[in-house]
Design a protein around this motif. Structure first.
Motif, PDB file in Angstrom:
ATOM      1  N   ASN A  91       0.835  -1.214   0.000  1.00 35.99           N
ATOM      2  CA  ASN A  91       0.000   0.000   0.000  1.00 35.99           C
ATOM      3  C   ASN A  91       0.866   1.258   0.000  1.00 35.99           C
ATOM      4  O   ASN A  91       0.582   2.236  -0.705  1.00 35.99           O
ATOM      5  CB  ASN A  91      -0.936   0.000   1.207  1.00 35.99           C
ATOM      6  CG  ASN A  91      -2.033  -1.041   1.099  1.00 35.99           C
ATOM      7  OD1 ASN A  91      -2.357  -1.494  -0.002  1.00 35.99           O
ATOM      8  ND2 ASN A  91      -2.588  -1.442   2.229  1.00 35.99           N
ATOM      9  N   TYR A  92       1.932   1.225   0.798  1.00 34.68           N
ATOM     10  CA  TYR A  92       2.852   2.369   0.865  1.00 34.68           C
ATOM     11  C   TYR A  92       3.535   2.596  -0.485  1.00 34.68           C
ATOM     12  O   TYR A  92       3.620   3.726  -0.982  1.00 34.68           O
ATOM     13  CB  TYR A  92       3.892   2.111   1.951  1.00 34.68           C
ATOM     14  CG  TYR A  92       5.036   3.097   1.950  1.00 34.68           C
ATOM     15  CD1 TYR A  92       4.918   4.339   2.546  1.00 34.68           C
ATOM     16  CD2 TYR A  92       6.243   2.766   1.325  1.00 34.68           C
ATOM     17  CE1 TYR A  92       5.970   5.247   2.536  1.00 34.68           C
ATOM     18  CE2 TYR A  92       7.293   3.668   1.305  1.00 34.68           C
ATOM     19  CZ  TYR A  92       7.157   4.904   1.917  1.00 34.68           C
ATOM     20  OH  TYR A  92       8.201   5.784   1.893  1.00 34.68           O
ATOM     21  N   LEU A  93       4.025   1.509  -1.099  1.00 34.31           N
ATOM     22  CA  LEU A  93       4.715   1.628  -2.376  1.00 34.31           C
ATOM     23  C   LEU A  93       3.758   2.069  -3.481  1.00 34.31           C
ATOM     24  O   LEU A  93       4.152   2.814  -4.389  1.00 34.31           O
ATOM     25  CB  LEU A  93       5.367   0.296  -2.738  1.00 34.31           C
ATOM     26  CG  LEU A  93       6.530  -0.150  -1.848  1.00 34.31           C
ATOM     27  CD1 LEU A  93       7.021  -1.535  -2.275  1.00 34.31           C
ATOM     28  CD2 LEU A  93       7.668   0.850  -1.886  1.00 34.31           C
ATOM     29  N   THR A  94       2.514   1.616  -3.419  1.00 36.98           N
ATOM     30  CA  THR A  94       1.520   2.033  -4.414  1.00 36.98           C
ATOM     31  C   THR A  94       1.280   3.539  -4.336  1.00 36.98           C
ATOM     32  O   THR A  94       1.207   4.234  -5.358  1.00 36.98           O
ATOM     33  CB  THR A  94       0.200   1.278  -4.191  1.00 36.98           C
ATOM     34  OG1 THR A  94       0.430  -0.130  -4.324  1.00 36.98           O
ATOM     35  CG2 THR A  94      -0.853   1.698  -5.204  1.00 36.98           C
ATOM     36  N   ALA A  95       1.167   4.048  -3.104  1.00 31.48           N
ATOM     37  CA  ALA A  95       0.984   5.491  -2.925  1.00 31.48           C
ATOM     38  C   ALA A  95       2.210   6.256  -3.403  1.00 31.48           C
ATOM     39  O   ALA A  95       2.095   7.299  -4.070  1.00 31.48           O
ATOM     40  CB  ALA A  95       0.710   5.791  -1.451  1.00 31.48           C
ATOM     41  N   ALA A  96       3.396   5.739  -3.088  1.00 29.30           N
ATOM     42  CA  ALA A  96       4.623   6.407  -3.531  1.00 29.30           C
ATOM     43  C   ALA A  96       4.730   6.402  -5.046  1.00 29.30           C
ATOM     44  O   ALA A  96       5.185   7.377  -5.657  1.00 29.30           O
ATOM     45  CB  ALA A  96       5.838   5.708  -2.920  1.00 29.30           C
ATOM     46  N   SER A  97       4.292   5.309  -5.672  1.00 32.30           N
ATOM     47  CA  SER A  97       4.327   5.224  -7.126  1.00 32.30           C
ATOM     48  C   SER A  97       3.366   6.224  -7.758  1.00 32.30           C
ATOM     49  O   SER A  97       3.678   6.847  -8.782  1.00 32.30           O
ATOM     50  CB  SER A  97       3.982   3.797  -7.567  1.00 32.30           C
ATOM     51  OG  SER A  97       3.990   3.673  -8.963  1.00 32.30           O
TER      52      SER A  97
END
Length: 275
Positions: free
Chosen positions: A260-266
């Motif tokens: 979820n964190y990486l998706t938001a960062a992406s």
């Protein structure tokens, strides 16, 4: 392989593996070793202060076996099956190595830090490769074997020696738990985390290879835990669990949060490419 940007308990430390105590360290990447897992077997004590291991003695260790084991406290967590490079520099641990080379090549790796102290649960490290230098330092490649729980401290000098009991996973309270399906879910989350991390780091996107490699659920759960580098307290909590299903579920939740964190960062990077 370490998974990036793992989101774990807020209390987790930022310590990273491959460090020795005080803090003499060796930081090479572990070489690709084709090693067959060996199993600690039930052993007799030849020296009252040491665990004497014999791979040919036959039989699996029992959870109620209590034996003595030299301990090496480190700011990292070793899992069964994981590879750990170490440099032995401090005098007392050089003494330990000289004794191990004459008796047995296995010792206990146990997590310790200045905040939480020394853990009660650790993992046996077997020396699979070693190099002794002219100044009496040692370079080691170790492989994680059985888990243990410290039951009694035998001595503290020149290095720690403790009575330990073997630790094994127990059957899950829910007998209907599908461990294979749970393992597949964890593997899927791991692949997504790796894929998205590669994208954020500008690495070429390619299909992530199979991560489970036909491992049974319990050793696979240990493999997953070993990739959570940079979160030793979370790793310690995973090591101490005695239920494979609980360990996999906790790893699944950690990977889900990370994804979820990486998706938001992406998404932010797509909107602001130079951010």
């Amino acid at each position: 392989m370490a998974l990036p940007q793992l989101l774990h308990s807020p209390s987790s430390s930022s310590l990273t593996p491959k460090h020795c105590l005080n803090p003499h360290s060796l930081n090479p990447s572990p070489s690709s070793l084709s090693l067959n897992p060996s199993i600690l077997s039930r052993r007799r004590r030849r020296n009252p202060n040491f665990l004497r291991c014999s791979a040919s003695s036959g039989g699996s260790p029992k959870s109620d076996d209590v034996l003595e084991l030299p301990l090496f406290p480190l700011p990292l967590v070793l899992f069964p099956g994981a590879i750990l490079p170490l440099q032995i520099f401090e005098f007392r641990y050089r003494m330990m190595m000289h004794t191990l080379l004459q008796t047995d090549l296995r010792f206990g790796v146990i997590y310790a830090d200045s905040t939480t102290g020394t853990a009660d649960v650790g993992c046996v490290g077997e020396v699979v490769k070693h190099e002794r230098l002219v100044d009496d330092r040692f370079f080691l490649i170790c492989k994680g074997q059985e888990r243990f729980r410290v039951t009694n401290l035998v001595r503290t000098k020149p290095y720690l020696v403790a009575e330990v009991a073997w630790l094994e996973d127990r059957p899950s309270g829910d007998g209907a738990e599908d461990l294979d399906a749970l393992s597949s879910e964890v593997e899927s989350y791991m692949k997504d985390v790796i894929r998205l991390s590669n994208r954020l780091n500008g690495k070429p996107e390619k299909e992530v290879q199979e991560l489970r490699r036909n491992l049974f659920p319990t050793p696979f759960s240990f493999f997953v835990g070993s990739t959570f580098e940079g979160a030793p307290r979370e790793q310690q909590a995973l090591l101490e669990l005695e239920d494979t299903a609980m360990r996999l579920k906790r790893e699944k939740e950690t990977l889900k949060n990370t994804l979820n964190y990486l998706t938001a960062a992406s998404a932010v990077k797509d909107v602001f490419p130079t951010a």
